[in-house]
Design a protein around this motif. Structure first.
Motif, PDB file in Angstrom:
ATOM      1  N   ALA A 178       0.848  -1.196   0.000  1.00  0.00           N
ATOM      2  CA  ALA A 178       0.000   0.000   0.000  1.00  0.00           C
ATOM      3  C   ALA A 178       0.882   1.243   0.000  1.00  0.00           C
ATOM      4  O   ALA A 178       1.890   1.309   0.709  1.00  0.00           O
ATOM      5  N   THR A 179       0.485   2.237  -0.778  1.00  0.00           N
ATOM      6  CA  THR A 179       1.283   3.474  -0.888  1.00  0.00           C
ATOM      7  C   THR A 179       0.853   4.443   0.226  1.00  0.00           C
ATOM      8  O   THR A 179       0.026   5.330   0.020  1.00  0.00           O
ATOM      9  N   THR A 180       1.445   4.262   1.379  1.00  0.00           N
ATOM     10  CA  THR A 180       1.107   5.089   2.545  1.00  0.00           C
ATOM     11  C   THR A 180       1.904   6.387   2.595  1.00  0.00           C
ATOM     12  O   THR A 180       1.636   7.236   3.454  1.00  0.00           O
ATOM     13  N   LEU A 181       2.870   6.559   1.703  1.00  0.00           N
ATOM     14  CA  LEU A 181       3.717   7.752   1.707  1.00  0.00           C
ATOM     15  C   LEU A 181       3.658   8.422   0.331  1.00  0.00           C
ATOM     16  O   LEU A 181       3.420   7.756  -0.684  1.00  0.00           O
ATOM     17  N   PRO A 182       3.917   9.732   0.267  1.00  0.00           N
ATOM     18  CA  PRO A 182       3.827  10.435  -1.028  1.00  0.00           C
ATOM     19  C   PRO A 182       4.855   9.932  -2.028  1.00  0.00           C
ATOM     20  O   PRO A 182       5.987   9.584  -1.663  1.00  0.00           O
ATOM     21  N   THR A 205      -3.104   4.315  -3.336  1.00  0.00           N
ATOM     22  CA  THR A 205      -4.093   5.088  -2.589  1.00  0.00           C
ATOM     23  C   THR A 205      -3.430   6.311  -1.964  1.00  0.00           C
ATOM     24  O   THR A 205      -2.227   6.294  -1.688  1.00  0.00           O
ATOM     25  N   GLU A 206      -4.243   7.330  -1.785  1.00  0.00           N
ATOM     26  CA  GLU A 206      -3.780   8.516  -1.073  1.00  0.00           C
ATOM     27  C   GLU A 206      -4.473   8.649   0.283  1.00  0.00           C
ATOM     28  O   GLU A 206      -4.383   9.686   0.932  1.00  0.00           O
ATOM     29  N   LEU A 207      -5.150   7.587   0.710  1.00  0.00           N
ATOM     30  CA  LEU A 207      -5.794   7.580   2.018  1.00  0.00           C
ATOM     31  C   LEU A 207      -4.748   7.492   3.128  1.00  0.00           C
ATOM     32  O   LEU A 207      -3.678   6.890   2.961  1.00  0.00           O
ATOM     33  N   SER A 208      -5.073   8.048   4.274  1.00  0.00           N
ATOM     34  CA  SER A 208      -4.194   7.985   5.438  1.00  0.00           C
ATOM     35  C   SER A 208      -4.466   6.714   6.229  1.00  0.00           C
ATOM     36  O   SER A 208      -5.589   6.181   6.219  1.00  0.00           O
ATOM     37  N   VAL A 209      -3.448   6.247   6.959  1.00  0.00           N
ATOM     38  CA  VAL A 209      -3.653   5.078   7.815  1.00  0.00           C
ATOM     39  C   VAL A 209      -4.614   5.386   8.953  1.00  0.00           C
ATOM     40  O   VAL A 209      -5.078   4.472   9.651  1.00  0.00           O
ATOM     41  N   ALA A 210      -4.900   6.672   9.173  1.00  0.00           N
ATOM     42  CA  ALA A 210      -5.875   7.048  10.193  1.00  0.00           C
ATOM     43  C   ALA A 210      -7.306   6.935   9.681  1.00  0.00           C
ATOM     44  O   ALA A 210      -8.257   7.126  10.454  1.00  0.00           O
ATOM     45  N   ASP A 211      -7.462   6.641   8.395  1.00  0.00           N
ATOM     46  CA  ASP A 211      -8.779   6.569   7.769  1.00  0.00           C
ATOM     47  C   ASP A 211      -9.244   5.104   7.747  1.00  0.00           C
ATOM     48  O   ASP A 211      -8.535   4.209   7.262  1.00  0.00           O
ATOM     49  N   ALA A 212     -10.436   4.851   8.250  1.00  0.00           N
ATOM     50  CA  ALA A 212     -10.961   3.484   8.281  1.00  0.00           C
ATOM     51  C   ALA A 212     -11.063   2.899   6.877  1.00  0.00           C
ATOM     52  O   ALA A 212     -10.917   1.675   6.688  1.00  0.00           O
ATOM     53  N   CYS A 213     -11.303   3.764   5.867  1.00  0.00           N
ATOM     54  CA  CYS A 213     -11.396   3.287   4.488  1.00  0.00           C
ATOM     55  C   CYS A 213     -10.083   2.696   3.988  1.00  0.00           C
ATOM     56  O   CYS A 213     -10.068   1.807   3.123  1.00  0.00           O
ATOM     57  N   PHE A 214      -8.970   3.208   4.514  1.00  0.00           N
ATOM     58  CA  PHE A 214      -7.668   2.658   4.111  1.00  0.00           C
ATOM     59  C   PHE A 214      -7.590   1.192   4.508  1.00  0.00           C
ATOM     60  O   PHE A 214      -7.176   0.344   3.707  1.00  0.00           O
ATOM     61  N   VAL A 229       6.635   6.288   8.523  1.00  0.00           N
ATOM     62  CA  VAL A 229       7.595   7.114   9.249  1.00  0.00           C
ATOM     63  C   VAL A 229       7.162   7.103  10.717  1.00  0.00           C
ATOM     64  O   VAL A 229       6.096   6.570  11.055  1.00  0.00           O
ATOM     65  N   PRO A 230       7.968   7.657  11.650  1.00  0.00           N
ATOM     66  CA  PRO A 230       7.564   7.609  13.059  1.00  0.00           C
ATOM     67  C   PRO A 230       6.145   8.121  13.323  1.00  0.00           C
ATOM     68  O   PRO A 230       5.424   7.549  14.146  1.00  0.00           O
ATOM     69  N   TYR A 231       5.741   9.162  12.615  1.00  0.00           N
ATOM     70  CA  TYR A 231       4.400   9.697  12.837  1.00  0.00           C
ATOM     71  C   TYR A 231       3.326   8.691  12.424  1.00  0.00           C
ATOM     72  O   TYR A 231       2.252   8.622  13.029  1.00  0.00           O
ATOM     73  N   THR A 232       3.626   7.896  11.403  1.00  0.00           N
ATOM     74  CA  THR A 232       2.676   6.864  10.987  1.00  0.00           C
ATOM     75  C   THR A 232       2.379   5.925  12.151  1.00  0.00           C
ATOM     76  O   THR A 232       1.228   5.516  12.364  1.00  0.00           O
ATOM     77  N   PHE A 233       3.425   5.589  12.925  1.00  0.00           N
ATOM     78  CA  PHE A 233       3.233   4.659  14.032  1.00  0.00           C
ATOM     79  C   PHE A 233       2.462   5.304  15.185  1.00  0.00           C
ATOM     80  O   PHE A 233       1.785   4.604  15.941  1.00  0.00           O
ATOM     81  N   GLU A 234       2.552   6.628  15.318  1.00  0.00           N
ATOM     82  CA  GLU A 234       1.677   7.307  16.266  1.00  0.00           C
ATOM     83  C   GLU A 234       0.222   7.129  15.848  1.00  0.00           C
ATOM     84  O   GLU A 234      -0.660   6.859  16.680  1.00  0.00           O
ATOM     85  N   LEU A 235      -0.035   7.283  14.549  1.00  0.00           N
ATOM     86  CA  LEU A 235      -1.398   7.126  14.051  1.00  0.00           C
ATOM     87  C   LEU A 235      -1.876   5.684  14.215  1.00  0.00           C
ATOM     88  O   LEU A 235      -3.056   5.435  14.514  1.00  0.00           O
ATOM     89  N   LEU A 236      -0.966   4.730  14.027  1.00  0.00           N
ATOM     90  CA  LEU A 236      -1.350   3.330  14.205  1.00  0.00           C
ATOM     91  C   LEU A 236      -1.806   3.059  15.631  1.00  0.00           C
ATOM     92  O   LEU A 236      -2.757   2.300  15.862  1.00  0.00           O
ATOM     93  N   ASP A 237      -1.132   3.697  16.574  1.00  0.00           N
ATOM     94  CA  ASP A 237      -1.558   3.573  17.973  1.00  0.00           C
ATOM     95  C   ASP A 237      -2.973   4.108  18.154  1.00  0.00           C
ATOM     96  O   ASP A 237      -3.809   3.503  18.841  1.00  0.00           O
ATOM     97  N   ARG A 238      -3.234   5.243  17.526  1.00  0.00           N
ATOM     98  CA  ARG A 238      -4.536   5.889  17.721  1.00  0.00           C
ATOM     99  C   ARG A 238      -5.680   5.082  17.132  1.00  0.00           C
ATOM    100  O   ARG A 238      -6.798   5.091  17.663  1.00  0.00           O
ATOM    101  N   VAL A 239      -5.433   4.403  16.013  1.00  0.00           N
ATOM    102  CA  VAL A 239      -6.521   3.679  15.348  1.00  0.00           C
ATOM    103  C   VAL A 239      -6.620   2.232  15.815  1.00  0.00           C
ATOM    104  O   VAL A 239      -7.444   1.472  15.302  1.00  0.00           O
ATOM    105  N   GLY A 240      -5.799   1.832  16.794  1.00  0.00           N
ATOM    106  CA  GLY A 240      -5.882   0.471  17.313  1.00  0.00           C
ATOM    107  C   GLY A 240      -5.363  -0.577  16.365  1.00  0.00           C
ATOM    108  O   GLY A 240      -5.901  -1.695  16.285  1.00  0.00           O
ATOM    109  N   PHE A 241      -4.289  -0.276  15.648  1.00  0.00           N
ATOM    110  CA  PHE A 241      -3.741  -1.198  14.662  1.00  0.00           C
ATOM    111  C   PHE A 241      -3.371  -2.547  15.277  1.00  0.00           C
ATOM    112  O   PHE A 241      -3.551  -3.597  14.655  1.00  0.00           O
ATOM    113  N   ALA A 242      -2.848  -2.529  16.514  1.00  0.00           N
ATOM    114  CA  ALA A 242      -2.374  -3.766  17.137  1.00  0.00           C
ATOM    115  C   ALA A 242      -3.497  -4.790  17.297  1.00  0.00           C
ATOM    116  O   ALA A 242      -3.238  -5.996  17.412  1.00  0.00           O
TER     117      ALA A 242
END
Length: 876
Positions: A178-182, A205-214, A229-242
């Motif tokens: 998935a193309t999570t970065l520009p 895709t240009e969706l963010s990992v914070a978007d449920a549609c992604f 990138v490190p910020y991506t992993f902050e977002l993963l924490d927020r969306v309950g990726f684990a």
């Protein structure tokens, strides 16, 4: 339409292309591009690329491409690479950056969206540029999306890095990334390159990992990997990726900045539990993308490492003589993916290779296991008030305390932007001071809802500097500082005095300020307010206002006490060398010490607070003095233990060699300790409050017994003994309490009556009289900003200059007396900075203990109240 392999050889030579872009059709009907709308096979992608390549033509042209995670952008990118046209990738979501680069490089073709439609604008058929045959890509370095400075990447660079990444990640034809970065970001581009090189699929895709549609798309299209990138992993924490169920996920990659070791360990553990691998990677645009990776089996046990070089690459550590770790060095990389060089103008597009190895600017060390660890970055180092600071190290330390931050050095301060948090500026400042030793007054803390970030997800350091400025940071030194109101002054007081309890009703003296912090505070306030009011140190902050100032004036006022300290220390050192002989400076400083004692310690505070303030000042004088003398004792045979403990005037030896070197410091410490003990007596405290001018005058009169040797004590008591010179300290004390004209006259008469004949040297005595009279009658002197700064540095470092000059000038005066003077001043200033840094570290380390002790005392007072008098001025 001819098949792609048959079409492209007729356009440009094979050597000017990238194999994975030319050989797309070879992967047949496997899915190449996967979107929410469906799939595109490699064969279909090859046909679209061939059409676009044919349109770009046989003659090499510079193609500016607005990078985006869309089919149109990927097709133009691959077509240009396949047909040998250099591509200048720009951020598709930043029109200003795009226009800036169009103006700077005048591309022949511009491809991007216009009015909502994708267009390829052919600005000229034949390029006007001299394009080097190896030039394939022009990429902006991270954070410089609008800068004309670009990285020149060759076809071999692109091929080699794509193959290296595909090899160590073991990318397989069945993988789907998935193309999570520009796309315009080299990390995001490397995901495209490496997967196409192995015939794998791209979930575009240009969706963010914070978007449920992604995640719905990723799951439905059987995604196997994504990059963060490190910020991506902050977002993963927020969306309950684990807790997500992603049955096809095979591995996750991380680069684009340092991920804290505990987070690396956390995500490696999550991956091991759920059956996927974590690849921590390291790279730079100048290396096309990647330089190192950490094998996933080592992520949990070595989370602080960047790992080993990518296949085909190698590292070495260039020595850093000034670094405290002898095993550390600047990380230097060599490999086939190292850029050709930089381009800053369109003329540079014709250049060949100008770089053979990449000096990364990162400081690293190699572990016994053969792994490389980054421990700092040379280019981000900041020198704050003489203290060398690594912002990255500070960020890592704050992360261990649960704080997400971005640290940036700016002018003479360290800016710390904190995401979220509880708004406790004092706590963050103490943590920073404890980690790096920066003076607390030079640490600016700003709390923000979200850290400013670049489109790549990396912290935006420029925006953090701007954030601090708009939040009330001092203006750059090149422009006049605006006049701050009470809130700004409260911040200034808090920073310089390391206090988190400052209010508009606080004053310098109520906050525990003393002569050591007075110099810098007075200069900073004078710079902000123009001209300080008399007695500003005792005024509440709310009463400090900027007075009217004539336009275009460059004049400043310099407090007489500061000027006297600066001049006196220069005269002392210069006379000892001797570059000249103008003696009496130390005795002026003794009177000035009494003057400051009256102003800073004999305030309206409670008795115990007064005693604590005096004891604190003694410690700030005695500790650096004893430390330096102890070092000198170890290095030379000039001193004895009695010198180290500042007791030579009591215990000797009276050998004439070192007896008088530190007489001034010994006398001052002894006088202050005695006065602290005396002022601790309730009746003396009450007497001083009742007759603040009369008490020092009475003590001065009593001290004249020793000054005139009325009891026949000499020669047993030397002239430098504290008991003999106390009368000068008392005169300064009286001057500090002289508020009426008759009182100043009385002090002046006493000076004139008692100083002559003390030395039997009229010139020396005249200097002391002049200095004390200036102190009594002239609060400030006309000056200039540059002179103020110089005087402030000398005055603030006077104690340290006095200490070190005894070891400095004897080694230089035979060569040059002027050099001996300048070296003594410079090394003394340096020692002052070191001592300030050490004191800040100790203060930060002890603060939690003091706070706990304070809570215990407050609880004890609540449980066992003391009856009567506790709140009176003389109580306590």
């Amino acid at each position: 339409m001819a098949p792609l392999p048959d079409l492209l050889p007729d356009l440009l030579p094979d050597t000017a292309t990238v194999p994975f872009a030319r050989d797309l059709a070879g992967h047949g009907d496997r899915p190449a591009i996967i979107t929410a709308d469906g799939e595109m096979s490699y064969r279909a992608l090859a046909a679209r690329v061939a059409d676009t390549a044919q349109r770009l033509g046989r003659h090499r042209r510079l193609v500016l491409l607005a990078g985006a995670n869309t089919v149109d952008a990927v097709v133009v990118y691959l077509a240009a690479l396949a047909a040998g046209h250099p591509v200048l990738l720009v951020p598709g979501d930043n029109p200003a950056a795009m226009e800036s680069l169009i103006a700077a490089y005048d591309p022949d073709v511009v491809a991007g969206p216009t009015d909502g439609r994708w267009q390829v604008d052919e600005r000229r058929a034949i390029s006007t540029h001299a394009l080097h045959p190896d030039l394939a890509l022009l990429l902006s370095t991270s954070g410089s999306t609008g800068s004309p400075k670009l990285v020149r990447v060759s076809y071999d660079n692109v091929r080699a890095n794509a193959e290296a990444i595909a090899e160590y990640l073991d990318i397989r034809p069945g993988d789907r990334a998935a193309t999570t970065l520009p796309m315009h970001y080299c990390y995001g581009l490397s995901v495209i390159n490496s997967h196409l090189a192995r015939g794998a699929g791209l979930i575009l895709t240009e969706l963010s990992v914070a978007d449920a549609c992604f995640w719905e798309l990723f799951r439905d299209r059987r995604g196997t990997t994504f990059a963060g990138v490190p910020y991506t992993f902050e977002l993963l924490d927020r969306v309950g990726f684990a807790a997500m169920r992603l049955p096809h996920l095979r591995y996750v990659t991380q680069a684009g900045g340092r991920l804290a070791p505990d987070r690396v360990r956390h995500w490696a553990t999550v991956g091991r539990r759920d059956g996927w691998d974590l690849f921590v990677m390291y790279g730079q645009t100048e290396a096309t993308a990647r330089m190192a990776y950490l094998p996933p089996e080592l992520a949990a046990s070595h989370p602080e490492a960047i790992g080993v070089p990518v296949p085909g690459g190698a590292f070495r550590l260039a020595p850093l003589p000034d670094h405290p770790d002898p095993e550390a060095g600047e990380l230097v990389y060599t490999g086939p993916n190292v850029m050709l060089g930089y381009a800053e103008t369109r003329a540079d597009l014709g250049l060949g290779r100008t770089v053979d190895e990449l000096r990364t600017g990162d400081i690293a060390r190699r572990t016994p296991d053969g792994l490389y660890e980054l421990i700092g970055r040379r280019s981000r180092f900041a020198k704050i008030l003489g203290v060398r600071i690594d912002p990255q190290r500070v960020e890592a330390a704050l992360d261990r305390h649960g704080l997400t931050t971005c640290c940036v050095g700016a002018d003479d301060e360290l800016i710390v932007a904190v995401q979220g948090g509880d708004g406790d500026v004092g706590r963050v400042r103490r943590l920073v001071v404890g980690e790096c030793g920066a003076p607390a007054r030079a640490v600016r803390v700003c709390f923000v809802t979200e850290l400013p970030r670049l489109p790549t997800g990396k912290p935006d350091h420029v925006a953090v500097r701007e954030l601090a400025r708009t939040a009330g940071a001092p203006a750059p030194r090149s422009t006049p500082a605006p006049a701050p109101g009470p809130v700004d002054l409260c911040r200034l007081y808090a920073e310089l005095l390391d206090r988190d309890d400052v209010t508009p009703d606080s004053s310098f003296v109520s906050l525990g300020g003393d002569s050591l912090s007075y110099v810098e505070m007075s200069l900073r306030l004078e710079q902000a307010l123009g001209r300080l009011p008399v007695g500003w140190h005792a005024l509440p902050i709310r009463e400090l206002r900027q007075p009217p100032r004539p336009a275009r004036t460059r004049g400043r006022a310099l407090e007489t006490s500061v000027a006297l300290r600066a001049v006196a220390i220069v005269l002392i050192v210069g006379s000892h060398i001797p570059l000249f002989t103008i003696k009496g400076g130390a005795h002026v400083l003794l009177g000035l010490a009494g003057f400051n004692f009256a102003r800073f310690h004999l305030t309206d505070a409670k008795r115990r607070q007064r005693v604590r303030h005096v004891a604190g000042s003694v410690a700030r004088i005695a500790v650096p003095s004893m430390t330096w003398i102890a070092l000198a004792l170890l290095a030379t045979d000039d001193y004895r233990l009695t010198n180290v403990f500042l007791l030579n005037h009591v215990l000797g030896p009276r050998d004439g060699r070192s007896e008088w070197h530190f007489w001034f410091i010994e006398a001052l410490v002894a006088i202050l300790l005695t006065l602290a003990a005396v002022m601790a007596l309730p009746f003396v405290d009450r007497l001083e409050r009742r007759i603040p001018f009369g008490l020092p005058m009475a003590l001065m009169t009593a001290a004249l017994v020793a000054r005139y040797d009325i009891g026949g004590l000499r020669p047993d008591v030397p002239i430098s003994s504290p008991v003999v010179v106390f009368w000068l300290f008392a005169l300064g004390w009286a001057a500090g309490k002289a508020t009426e004209r008759w009182q100043r006259l009385a002090v002046s008469v006493a000076v004139l009556a008692t100083v002559p004949s003390f030395f039997g040297a009229p010139e020396r005595e005249a200097l002391i009289i002049a200095g004390l009279w200036l102190l009594v009658w002239v609060p400030s002197l006309p000056s200039l900003p540059a002179l103020n700064r110089a005087a402030g540095v000398l005055a603030g470092s006077s104690l340290y200059i006095y200490l070190v000059h005894w070891q400095v000038y004897p080694r230089l005066d035979e060569h040059s007396k002027l050099l001996a003077l300048l070296a003594s001043l410079a090394l003394g200033i340096g020692y002052a900075r070191v001592a300030a840094s050490a004191a800040a570290r100790v203060s930060a380390a002890l603060r939690p203990l003091r706070e706990r002790a304070g809570r215990v005392v407050r609880r004890a007072r609540t449980s066992f109240p003391v009856a009567g008098g506790g709140n009176s001025p003389a109580g306590g």
